[in-house]
Design an enzyme around this catalytic site. Structure first.
Site, mmCIF file in Angstrom:
data_model
loop_
_atom_site.group_PDB
_atom_site.id
_atom_site.type_symbol
_atom_site.label_atom_id
_atom_site.label_comp_id
_atom_site.label_asym_id
_atom_site.label_seq_id
_atom_site.Cartn_x
_atom_site.Cartn_y
_atom_site.Cartn_z
ATOM 1 N N GLN A 137 0.875 -1.175 0.000
ATOM 2 C CA GLN A 137 0.000 0.000 0.000
ATOM 3 C C GLN A 137 0.908 1.219 0.000
ATOM 4 O OE1 GLN A 137 -3.810 0.594 0.929
ATOM 5 N NE2 GLN A 137 -2.969 2.392 -0.088
ATOM 6 N N ASP B 140 13.575 8.656 -3.715
ATOM 7 C CA ASP B 140 12.831 8.004 -2.625
ATOM 8 C C ASP B 140 13.425 6.627 -2.309
ATOM 9 O OD1 ASP B 140 10.966 7.787 -0.612
ATOM 10 O OD2 ASP B 140 9.368 7.066 -1.915
HETATM 11 N N1 LIG Z 1 7.573 -5.812 -8.174
HETATM 12 C C1 LIG Z 1 7.109 -6.036 -6.939
HETATM 13 N N2 LIG Z 1 7.004 -7.290 -6.469
HETATM 14 C C2 LIG Z 1 6.530 -7.507 -5.220
HETATM 15 N N3 LIG Z 1 6.172 -6.543 -4.355
HETATM 16 C C3 LIG Z 1 6.265 -5.271 -4.774
HETATM 17 C C4 LIG Z 1 6.727 -4.947 -6.076
HETATM 18 N N4 LIG Z 1 6.705 -3.607 -6.209
HETATM 19 C C5 LIG Z 1 6.277 -3.126 -5.045
HETATM 20 N N5 LIG Z 1 5.993 -4.104 -4.170
HETATM 21 C C6 LIG Z 1 5.489 -3.973 -2.792
HETATM 22 O O1 LIG Z 1 4.618 -2.850 -2.723
HETATM 23 C C7 LIG Z 1 5.161 -1.851 -1.859
HETATM 24 C C8 LIG Z 1 4.831 -0.468 -2.404
HETATM 25 O O2 LIG Z 1 5.388 -0.349 -3.712
HETATM 26 P P1 LIG Z 1 5.802 1.073 -4.294
HETATM 27 O O3 LIG Z 1 6.801 1.703 -3.369
HETATM 28 O O4 LIG Z 1 6.202 0.937 -5.705
HETATM 29 O O5 LIG Z 1 4.412 1.841 -4.190
HETATM 30 P P2 LIG Z 1 4.185 3.373 -3.832
HETATM 31 O O6 LIG Z 1 2.715 3.601 -3.981
HETATM 32 O O7 LIG Z 1 5.066 4.206 -4.661
HETATM 33 O O8 LIG Z 1 4.646 3.404 -2.320
HETATM 34 P P3 LIG Z 1 5.197 4.663 -1.506
HETATM 35 O O9 LIG Z 1 4.262 5.774 -1.729
HETATM 36 O O10 LIG Z 1 5.211 4.151 -0.078
HETATM 37 O O11 LIG Z 1 6.576 4.933 -2.030
HETATM 38 C C9 LIG Z 1 6.663 -2.169 -1.771
HETATM 39 O O12 LIG Z 1 7.222 -1.708 -0.555
HETATM 40 C C10 LIG Z 1 6.643 -3.683 -1.858
HETATM 41 O O13 LIG Z 1 6.333 -4.233 -0.579
#
Ligand SMILES: Nc1ncnc2c1ncn2[C@@H]1O[C@H](COP(=O)(O)OP(=O)(O)OP(=O)(O)O)[C@@H](O)[C@H]1O
Length: 415
Positions: A48, A157
């Site tokens: 999330q 980030d």
């Molecule tokens: N390719 C992937 N495979 C498995 N899990 C993933 C993958 N990409 C992301 N995740 C999971 O989802 C989480 C959130 O992903 P991501 O950081 O890309 O989203 P976000 O919406 O940008 O989050 P934030 O706003 O916290 O930076 C990661 O911390 C990880 O646990």
């Protein structure tokens, strides 16, 4: 010597494929290409983020993929897809597909990635890492950074949550949602990057920073791998800067100028002297301390570049060929549960002898993401004041009032 076991991405084919899919996307924009969603079966939510959710899913070939859903809105600038098309490296997350859906009257962008099961954040919660495993993880992280910095892409980030790990310890840098190509004379938002990992120039509001902000973040990650908890766990932006000053000592007038603060800063400090070596005194490997001392420098120009870090003696013997010799990732295996306090390693000595005596870290281990503002269209907001950070605390990075007394008398006022 430094070969990764990752399979080489099929760069040309993938890129071509992505471009074709993007053209198809434009061609069918009226229907938002919703049909494509049926090619994927959602298994469960695994992440999330601030702007979206990440799901584990299966594609038509039953391959495990991750789908990141982000709302496409006029108020958000999402450069993620544009950046992902440029980034092509075995240690950077690879995009496989993109499609759009319409959900509850919102247009959602769905980014499809290889599924990578673990994060560095998960691993650090489970166990202490050996110095040799830290070396190979950090080496891989540096390769990812070298690649993106060679294209002037600043990740903006880098946190343990955005560092994904395979069951073998292969590292993938993820979440390019805050990344940006930095042009030399262009300004960028300083309210970027998750708090614990924010470079001091960001904390003083510098708006024409460089990729050296990522170097600061990877220094924080390296320190966190060594000590098992965040080195600078600030509770707000002021506290964050105060904690850095506690360890590095007060910045000089020249340091302050080098950070290009948004307003003239007058530091009302009882001239804090550095506690850097005291803070890290339990770390046995002296070369990693020397490396950290070259990263944790206020002046971004004097801070080590990624090439200098890769050439440092700490990384000289990094060897990805023997990843299987490490037992760190076994703590995730269901058949072979390793307790959270497990500290032994088959391959090397433990990193520190007594984690309790580390000075700078608090018990608050929660990562406070302040990166979300970077994705807001500036026209959609008039002020950064009183906006809430994602940990629910009110936060204000550019208007720094006096610090509270918890920082050993460090107080910072703007004039
Ligand atoms: N390719 C992937 N495979 C498995 N899990 C993933 C993958 N990409 C992301 N995740 C999971 O989802 C989480 C959130 O992903 P991501 O950081 O890309 O989203 P976000 O919406 O940008 O989050 P934030 O706003 O916290 O930076 C990661 O911390 C990880 O646990």
């Amino acid at each position: 010597m430094l070969n990764s076991k990752h399979s080489e991405p099929q760069l040309i084919n993938d890129k071509k494929d992505i471009l074709i899919k993007e053209q198809q996307q434009v061609a069918s924009s009226s229907s938002l290409n919703t049909n494509k969603a049926y090619q994927y079966e959602i298994v469960k939510q695994v992440g999330q983020g601030t702007f979206g959710k990440v799901y584990e899913a299966k594609n038509q070939d039953n391959k495990r993929v991750a789908i990141k859903k982000v709302e496409k809105s006029n108020h958000f600038i999402s450069r993620e897809y544009d950046i992902l098309k440029i980034v092509q490296h075995q240690n950077c997350l690879r995009i496989l597909d993109i499609f759009y859906t319409s959900e509850e009257n919102k247009k959602m962008q769905n980014l499809v990635f290889d599924f990578i099961p673990y994060t560095l954040a998960n691993l650090l919660k489970k166990r202490q890492l050996s110095i040799n495993f830290i070396r190979v993880l950090f080496y891989q992280l540096c390769q990812a950074i070298k690649h993106i910095h060679s294209k002037n892409i600043c990740h903006r980030d880098i946190t343990p949550n955005n560092i994904l790990l395979s069951s073998k310890g292969e590292l993938t840098l993820a979440d390019f949602g805050s990344a940006k190509i930095l042009e030399p004379n262009h300004t960028s938002m300083s309210y970027i990057c998750s708090r614990y990992y924010r470079a001091p120039e960001l904390l003083v509001g510098c708006s024409n920073y460089t990729t050296k902000i990522d170097i600061w973040s990877i220094g924080c990650i390296l320190a966190e791998m060594l000590i098992g908890k965040p080195l600078f766990p600030g509770t707000n932006s002021n506290d964050q800067l105060g904690r850095i000053i506690e360890v590095l000592g007060s910045p000089t007038k020249e340091d302050m100028e080098s950070m290009k603060p948004s307003k003239p800063y007058h530091l009302q400090l009882p001239n804090i002297s550095p506690k850097f070596l005291d803070t890290l005194h339990n770390i046995e490997d002296k070369s990693v301390i020397d490396l950290l001392s070259k990263i944790f420098i206020f002046d971004p120009i004097k801070r080590a570049s990624i090439e200098e870090i890769i050439a440092h003696p700490f990384l000289r013997d990094a060897n990805l060929n023997n990843l299987e010799l490490f037992d760190e990732m076994k703590c995730f295996s269901t058949n072979n549960k390793v307790s959270a306090n497990h500290t032994s390693s088959s391959s090397s000595t433990t990193t520190i002898s007594n984690m309790n005596s580390l000075t700078s870290s608090s018990s608050n281990n929660k990562t406070a993401s302040e990166s979300y503002l970077s994705r807001l269209n500036t026209s959609a907001m008039t002020s950064t004041n009183n906006l809430k950070s994602t940990d629910g605390k009110s936060s204000n990075s550019n208007n720094i009032p006096s610090l509270n007394n918890s920082n050993n008398g460090v107080s910072i006022n703007t004039i």
